[in-house]
Enzyme design. Sequence first.
Site, mmCIF file in Angstrom:
data_model
loop_
_atom_site.group_PDB
_atom_site.id
_atom_site.type_symbol
_atom_site.label_atom_id
_atom_site.label_comp_id
_atom_site.label_asym_id
_atom_site.label_seq_id
_atom_site.Cartn_x
_atom_site.Cartn_y
_atom_site.Cartn_z
ATOM 1 N N GLU A 91 22.471 51.931 17.799
ATOM 2 C CA GLU A 91 23.560 50.954 17.899
ATOM 3 C C GLU A 91 24.732 51.343 17.003
ATOM 4 O O GLU A 91 24.572 51.632 15.830
ATOM 5 C CB GLU A 91 23.051 49.555 17.520
ATOM 6 C CG GLU A 91 21.975 49.027 18.456
ATOM 7 C CD GLU A 91 22.485 48.781 19.884
ATOM 8 O OE1 GLU A 91 23.703 48.783 20.104
ATOM 9 O OE2 GLU A 91 21.619 48.598 20.767
ATOM 10 N N ARG A 101 21.244 33.716 24.654
ATOM 11 C CA ARG A 101 20.967 33.381 26.057
ATOM 12 C C ARG A 101 19.631 32.662 26.191
ATOM 13 O O ARG A 101 19.391 31.914 27.129
ATOM 14 C CB ARG A 101 20.966 34.681 26.874
ATOM 15 C CG ARG A 101 21.329 34.478 28.318
ATOM 16 C CD ARG A 101 21.357 35.803 29.039
ATOM 17 N NE ARG A 101 20.067 36.462 28.996
ATOM 18 C CZ ARG A 101 19.838 37.724 29.329
ATOM 19 N NH1 ARG A 101 20.840 38.480 29.707
ATOM 20 N NH2 ARG A 101 18.636 38.231 29.285
ATOM 21 N N CYS A 154 18.869 40.493 17.023
ATOM 22 C CA CYS A 154 19.040 41.867 16.524
ATOM 23 C C CYS A 154 20.450 42.085 15.996
ATOM 24 O O CYS A 154 20.640 42.639 14.911
ATOM 25 C CB CYS A 154 18.726 42.892 17.614
ATOM 26 S SG CYS A 154 16.963 43.140 17.834
ATOM 27 N N HIS A 179 17.631 49.956 18.835
ATOM 28 C CA HIS A 179 16.869 49.216 19.849
ATOM 29 C C HIS A 179 15.882 50.159 20.543
ATOM 30 O O HIS A 179 16.194 51.328 20.769
ATOM 31 C CB HIS A 179 17.820 48.635 20.903
ATOM 32 C CG HIS A 179 18.236 47.217 20.643
ATOM 33 N ND1 HIS A 179 19.543 46.822 20.557
ATOM 34 C CD2 HIS A 179 17.491 46.086 20.464
ATOM 35 C CE1 HIS A 179 19.597 45.506 20.344
ATOM 36 N NE2 HIS A 179 18.367 45.043 20.275
HETATM 37 N N1 PCA Z 1 15.012 42.052 20.128
HETATM 38 C C1 PCA Z 1 15.920 40.934 20.167
HETATM 39 C C2 PCA Z 1 15.579 40.119 18.955
HETATM 40 C C3 PCA Z 1 14.255 40.586 18.495
HETATM 41 C C4 PCA Z 1 14.022 41.843 19.220
HETATM 42 O O1 PCA Z 1 13.078 42.596 19.047
HETATM 43 C C5 PCA Z 1 17.369 41.367 20.238
HETATM 44 O O2 PCA Z 1 17.654 42.454 20.768
HETATM 45 O O3 PCA Z 1 18.242 40.634 19.770
#
Ligand code: PCA
Length: 222
Positions: A91, A101, A154, A179
């Site tokens: 990211e 959401r 996140c 991610h």
């Molecule tokens: N993914 C979510 C929150 C916790 C996770 O593992 C996100 O991408 O915000």
Amino acid sequence: MLSDRTAVPVGQPRILVTGFDPFGGQPINPSWVAVQALHGRELDGHRIVSAQLPTAFGRSLHVLQELLGQHRPALVVCTGQAGGRAAISLERVAINVNDARIPDNTGAQPIDTPVMPGGPAAYFTGLPIKAMLAAMLAAGIRAEVSQTAGTFVCNHVFYGLMHTLADPRWAGTRGGLVHVPWLPQQGAPSMTLEQLVQGLEVGIACALRTHADLRLQAGALN
Ligand code: PCA
């Protein structure tokens, strides 16, 4: 919390790697499954400490703050699940918006609230994501740079982390958020646990040795 399980020698520089607990009705969260496998590993004189963050606005950042104070890590890599993505996503930017959401694990569903009232609109990652991308691809791991970490927990944690690390008292600590796709048992697209663990380890090792990022094209047309 896992961080208590393996004693880390006093004075040994640490790498804090976090994953989230399951959310949105999923039985597992691949980010947590993957980072558990990294706990206790040594990389270039640093010891990895893995810990879980709750998928909850607010509380996740409190837990992260406690972990930062406890470990004073040289490097922080927060990870989270991004269902629907096919590659490990490095990211680039955290934004000062909560816009959920779905409810978080406490039922909270903030809409258009700031992560930090009065904070800047955004922070860039402190990780050398282009170099990490190149290292992961060279190791045969699917990876990409992502231009948005979304507006759920996140991004909330990512923004809160970067807001903390922007303070000169944290000048010795770099960090960011990555991610990860689903594991195969959650559906497609997915990556195997071995690929996730290897990709994260390769990326973290690269971040440790890379202080000036590479200039590689990894943008998006839209
Ligand atoms: N993914 C979510 C929150 C916790 C996770 O593992 C996100 O991408 O915000």
